[in-house]
Design a protein around this motif. Structure first.
Motif, PDB file in Angstrom:
ATOM      1  N   ALA A 176      -5.091  -9.684   6.314  1.00 58.55           N
ATOM      2  CA  ALA A 176      -5.614  -8.329   6.493  1.00 58.55           C
ATOM      3  C   ALA A 176      -4.698  -7.301   5.846  1.00 58.55           C
ATOM      4  CB  ALA A 176      -5.777  -8.030   7.984  1.00 58.55           C
ATOM      5  N   TYR A 177      -3.400  -7.530   5.909  1.00 60.15           N
ATOM      6  CA  TYR A 177      -2.452  -6.594   5.309  1.00 60.15           C
ATOM      7  C   TYR A 177      -2.629  -6.523   3.793  1.00 60.15           C
ATOM      8  CZ  TYR A 177       2.053  -4.552   4.025  1.00 60.15           C
ATOM      9  OH  TYR A 177       3.031  -3.755   3.494  1.00 60.15           O
ATOM     10  N   ALA A 179      -5.444  -7.189   2.141  1.00 63.13           N
ATOM     11  CA  ALA A 179      -6.846  -7.026   1.750  1.00 63.13           C
ATOM     12  C   ALA A 179      -6.981  -5.896   0.732  1.00 63.13           C
ATOM     13  CB  ALA A 179      -7.707  -6.737   2.974  1.00 63.13           C
ATOM     14  N   ARG A 185     -10.100  -5.166   5.256  1.00 63.54           N
ATOM     15  CA  ARG A 185      -8.921  -5.054   6.111  1.00 63.54           C
ATOM     16  C   ARG A 185      -9.323  -4.940   7.579  1.00 63.54           C
ATOM     17  NH1 ARG A 185      -6.707  -1.143   3.670  1.00 63.54           N
ATOM     18  NH2 ARG A 185      -5.434  -2.475   2.307  1.00 63.54           N
ATOM     19  N   ARG A 186     -10.378  -4.189   7.883  1.00 63.74           N
ATOM     20  CA  ARG A 186     -10.808  -4.058   9.282  1.00 63.74           C
ATOM     21  C   ARG A 186     -11.315  -5.388   9.833  1.00 63.74           C
ATOM     22  NH1 ARG A 186     -12.942   0.902   7.293  1.00 63.74           N
ATOM     23  NH2 ARG A 186     -14.985  -0.086   7.030  1.00 63.74           N
ATOM     24  N   SER A 189      -8.444  -7.843  10.220  1.00 67.30           N
ATOM     25  CA  SER A 189      -7.570  -7.459  11.330  1.00 67.30           C
ATOM     26  C   SER A 189      -8.154  -7.907  12.662  1.00 67.30           C
ATOM     27  CB  SER A 189      -7.348  -5.951  11.326  1.00 67.30           C
ATOM     28  OG  SER A 189      -6.711  -5.530  10.143  1.00 67.30           O
TER      29      SER A 189
END
Length: 344
Positions: A176-177, A179, A185-186, A189
């Motif tokens: 996610a970091y 992305a 990313r959401r 996460s």
């Protein structure tokens, strides 16, 4: 009118496998914003609160013992086999290999080492911080507890915080970091948060961790993810240094490449030189031999005077290949006629 073919989902997947011609300029590098600093401070406060609550043997420790006596693996034995495999998502080796394979492909495709260097930096921080906390607090796990109701700290254990939970947070949260879009990313996460929390609860179900271990491990992993933007300048310098070493190695390898073999000399020493010379009628003869300087004696001869080739006695070896003279009889026939006959 010509229409283009609509790309299917499989076509788009194979199109993503192609390597980009150069590094994309839109790679998003997260910054240490005010929002992230607030989250980091809140998570750090939560971390310290969990440690303090366990250290003073508060209600959280009593709740740990109640969950342990409840023995979830006996209450729901049907999911035991599935959770034995699910907990692997928090082990360091398998998860690191899977995530490193994906990030390695991204590094190759985008001509950058940042994904792999970010993963390496996060795992290094995880080993240092979580490992130091485990050894420093020395808490025993539920299977090795000695005194009922105690916090079991300082007894040489290494389960506080939960390494499985922290590793799941960092390993899956790094996706996610890194992305490339806010939407991805959401989603990543949320997926990493659910996966890591599920791994932590699985360790509680199996009886290998206290519930407070899982909460502290979840906070420890989140602290590492939130602090990664502070490491971005170091990651950028490391990437530039690695590429500089690569370019230097390539340049040095090019300078030390073997030189091509020289072309053979058109007229070696001691060989006759052919030079055309016009005649009286203006015609050029085919070839004319020009005497050259005599060649040196072979270096393998012993020192001293040697007989010239012209002064030596010609010796005809046996089985000479010279053509026979028409008036001279054959050597074999002459020898046979000269041999005396003997009676039987």
């Amino acid at each position: 009118m010509r229409t283009e073919r609509n790309l299917t989902r499989l076509d788009r997947v194979f199109a993503r496998l192609d390597r980009e011609p150069e590094r994309p300029a839109h790679i998003d590098v997260p910054k240490m914003s005010r929002h992230r600093v607030v989250l980091f401070a809140a998570t750090l406060a939560f971390y310290l609160a969990i440690v303090w609550a366990v250290a003073i043997t508060s209600w959280l420790v009593r709740f740990d013992w109640q969950v342990m006596f409840f023995r979830p693996y006996q209450q729901w034995p049907g999911i035991h086999a599935f959770l034995d495999y699910y907990v692997v998502l928090g082990q360091r080796g398998p998860t690191a290999v899977m995530v490193a394979s994906w990030l390695g492909w991204r590094s190759w495709r985008q001509h950058t080492l940042r994904p792999l260097l970010t993963l390496g930096a996060s795992l290094l921080l995880l080993n240092i911080t979580v490992g130091a906390a485990k050894l420093g607090m020395g808490r025993l796990g539920p299977h090795y507890a000695i005194t009922i109701g105690s916090n079991e700290m300082g007894l040489g254990g290494d389960i506080f915080p939960s390494g499985h939970t922290a590793n799941a947070v960092v390993t899956w949260g790094i996706l996610a970091y890194l992305a490339s879009t806010p939407r991805a990313r959401r989603w990543l996460s949320a997926l990493s948060a659910v996966t890591s929390l599920g791994v932590g609860l699985t360790t509680v179900y199996l009886g290998t961790h206290w519930l407070s271990d899982v909460l502290l491990g979840w906070a420890a992993g989140l602290l590492i993810l939130l602090a990664l933007p502070w490491c971005e300048p170091l990651i950028a310098r490391s990437e530039a240094g690695i590429f500089s070493l690569r370019d230097l190695w390539r340049a040095r390898r090019g300078r030390t490449a073997p030189a091509p073999a020289p072309a053979p000399s058109p007229s070696p020493v001691g060989a006759p030189v052919m030079s055309p010379r016009p005649t009286v009628d203006g015609e050029v003869p085919a070839r004319e031999t020009v005497a050259s300087r005599p060649s040196r004696a072979p270096v393998h001869l012993a020192p001293g005077p040697h007989t010239a080739r012209s002064e030596r006695t010609p010796v005809t070896p046996a089985g000479s290949r010279r053509p026979q003279h028409p008036d001279r009889p054959a050597r074999a026939a002459t020898a046979a006629s000269a041999r005396p006959l003997t009676g039987g």
